[in-house]
Motif scaffolding. Sequence first.
Motif, PDB file in Angstrom:
ATOM      1  N   PRO A  24       0.791  -1.309   0.090  1.00 20.82           N
ATOM      2  CA  PRO A  24       0.018  -0.157   0.150  1.00 20.82           C
ATOM      3  C   PRO A  24       0.834   1.428  -0.008  1.00 20.82           C
ATOM      4  O   PRO A  24       0.620   2.241  -0.592  1.00 20.82           O
ATOM      5  CB  PRO A  24      -0.836  -0.273   1.154  1.00 20.82           C
ATOM      6  N   LEU A  25       2.033   1.311   0.531  1.00 21.79           N
ATOM      7  CA  LEU A  25       3.007   2.484   0.545  1.00 21.79           C
ATOM      8  C   LEU A  25       3.273   2.875  -0.814  1.00 21.79           C
ATOM      9  O   LEU A  25       3.775   3.979  -0.972  1.00 21.79           O
ATOM     10  CB  LEU A  25       4.129   2.115   1.504  1.00 21.79           C
ATOM     11  N   LEU A  26       3.126   1.947  -1.781  1.00 25.77           N
ATOM     12  CA  LEU A  26       3.417   2.252  -3.148  1.00 25.77           C
ATOM     13  C   LEU A  26       2.467   2.946  -3.954  1.00 25.77           C
ATOM     14  O   LEU A  26       2.388   3.488  -4.910  1.00 25.77           O
ATOM     15  CB  LEU A  26       3.916   1.086  -4.222  1.00 25.77           C
ATOM     16  N   SER A  27       0.956   3.044  -3.270  1.00 26.74           N
ATOM     17  CA  SER A  27      -0.106   3.417  -4.213  1.00 26.74           C
ATOM     18  C   SER A  27      -1.085   4.654  -3.117  1.00 26.74           C
ATOM     19  O   SER A  27      -1.729   5.293  -3.805  1.00 26.74           O
ATOM     20  CB  SER A  27      -0.991   2.454  -4.517  1.00 26.74           C
ATOM     21  N   LYS A  28      -0.472   4.573  -1.779  1.00 25.06           N
ATOM     22  CA  LYS A  28      -1.246   5.640  -0.989  1.00 25.06           C
ATOM     23  C   LYS A  28       0.127   6.340  -0.225  1.00 25.06           C
ATOM     24  O   LYS A  28       0.902   5.768   0.120  1.00 25.06           O
ATOM     25  CB  LYS A  28      -2.115   4.816  -0.054  1.00 25.06           C
TER      26      LYS A  28
ATOM     27  N   GLU B 200       4.550   8.622  -7.894  1.00 29.52           N
ATOM     28  CA  GLU B 200       3.493   9.500  -8.306  1.00 29.52           C
ATOM     29  C   GLU B 200       2.543   9.864  -7.105  1.00 29.52           C
ATOM     30  O   GLU B 200       2.123  11.215  -6.977  1.00 29.52           O
ATOM     31  CB  GLU B 200       2.916   8.689  -9.392  1.00 29.52           C
ATOM     32  N   VAL B 201       2.304   8.730  -6.443  1.00 29.39           N
ATOM     33  CA  VAL B 201       1.365   9.192  -5.241  1.00 29.39           C
ATOM     34  C   VAL B 201       1.760  10.088  -4.459  1.00 29.39           C
ATOM     35  O   VAL B 201       1.107  10.741  -3.614  1.00 29.39           O
ATOM     36  CB  VAL B 201       0.792   7.873  -4.493  1.00 29.39           C
ATOM     37  N   ASN B 202       3.142  10.457  -4.060  1.00 21.31           N
ATOM     38  CA  ASN B 202       3.693  11.226  -3.160  1.00 21.31           C
ATOM     39  C   ASN B 202       3.960  12.445  -3.972  1.00 21.31           C
ATOM     40  O   ASN B 202       4.400  13.549  -3.161  1.00 21.31           O
ATOM     41  CB  ASN B 202       4.795  10.579  -2.474  1.00 21.31           C
TER      42      ASN B 202
ATOM     43  N   LYS C  51       3.665  16.533  -1.981  1.00 20.68           N
ATOM     44  CA  LYS C  51       5.003  16.638  -2.369  1.00 20.68           C
ATOM     45  C   LYS C  51       5.779  17.599  -1.239  1.00 20.68           C
ATOM     46  O   LYS C  51       6.908  17.582  -1.290  1.00 20.68           O
ATOM     47  CB  LYS C  51       5.101  17.106  -3.789  1.00 20.68           C
ATOM     48  N   PHE C  52       5.033  18.371  -0.666  1.00 19.26           N
ATOM     49  CA  PHE C  52       5.573  19.313   0.211  1.00 19.26           C
ATOM     50  C   PHE C  52       6.303  18.477   1.653  1.00 19.26           C
ATOM     51  O   PHE C  52       7.004  19.041   2.472  1.00 19.26           O
ATOM     52  CB  PHE C  52       4.663  20.084   0.989  1.00 19.26           C
TER      53      PHE C  52
END
Length: 276
Positions: free
Chosen positions: A51-55, A224-226, A238-239
């Motif tokens: 999930p860390l790769l998509s949220k 992308e999600v971050n 992104k901040f």
Amino acid sequence: MDGVLSTQRNFKALESDVLLITTPKSDTTWLKTVLFALINRPSYSRSSDHPLLSKSPHELVPFLEIDLYVHNHDPDLSSLTSPRLFSTHLSLGSLPESVVRSKYKLVYLCRNPKDTFVSLWNFINQMRLENNLGANPMEEASEMFCRGVSMFGPLWDNVLGYYKASLKMPNKVMFLKYEDMKERPVEELRRVAGFLGCPFSENQDEPVNEILRLCSFDRLSRLEVNQNGKLYNGVDKKFFFRKGQVGDWINNLSPEMAERLDRITEERFSSFGLKL
Ligand code: A3P
């Protein structure tokens, strides 16, 4: 304030819950990812569908007073699996009663005040610039920070409260320093896993390294999600990813500002044997 009061009045802790606590810009984002990966290790054997790769880490581990209870006195927590993982910036004295009284595990992370301040200054200015408000001069911001005029109160009080609690109740409160986590990531992650009751086996470093790779700044900041979109509270995702380095203050603070912050830290912490 609404979110803080609502959290204090309405949040009901379960004994199995884990609460991650920081002052803003102490690397909360990183610890969120590490604790999430650690606690959910049995559910995700392949990191490719993690999930860390998509949220965003902030969606997976919400803040009580900023996300869950800010406009809602009764958020639906029924879909969360045990152990539930939440985060907060509240000081020890402001935690909900149910957290203080229960067997709830608290993991506190702090960071060198100079780096914390620089990170905060950059974060706030990114938001100000986005809203056409113009940057906050560093001198002014530093003066306020040193006087303890900060979101969630003076940094030094927040840190000391949890540091003392960790000495008094080591099985309930774990006190971590970002710099130690960076310097000895494997040892520190093993220590956290032991504290949370999900230890790694003694002779295998690979599962520990796998979590560290998954949660590394390089890996997460490029996703992308971050990089795109905003969190539900309106802040750009992104901040939360800037440089992720220890000692970046040197590129930002004047010698006077750095000395003043060091002096306050020394005055407040030295008699407790705490160095940051
Ligand atoms: P810098 O501004 O010094 O780069 P918080 O998460 O408490 O809001 O703090 C943000 C700080 O954590 C930022 O520090 C950010 O770059 C850093 N950070 C975010 N994710 C990280 C990660 N996976 N590893 C290391 N540092 C990270």
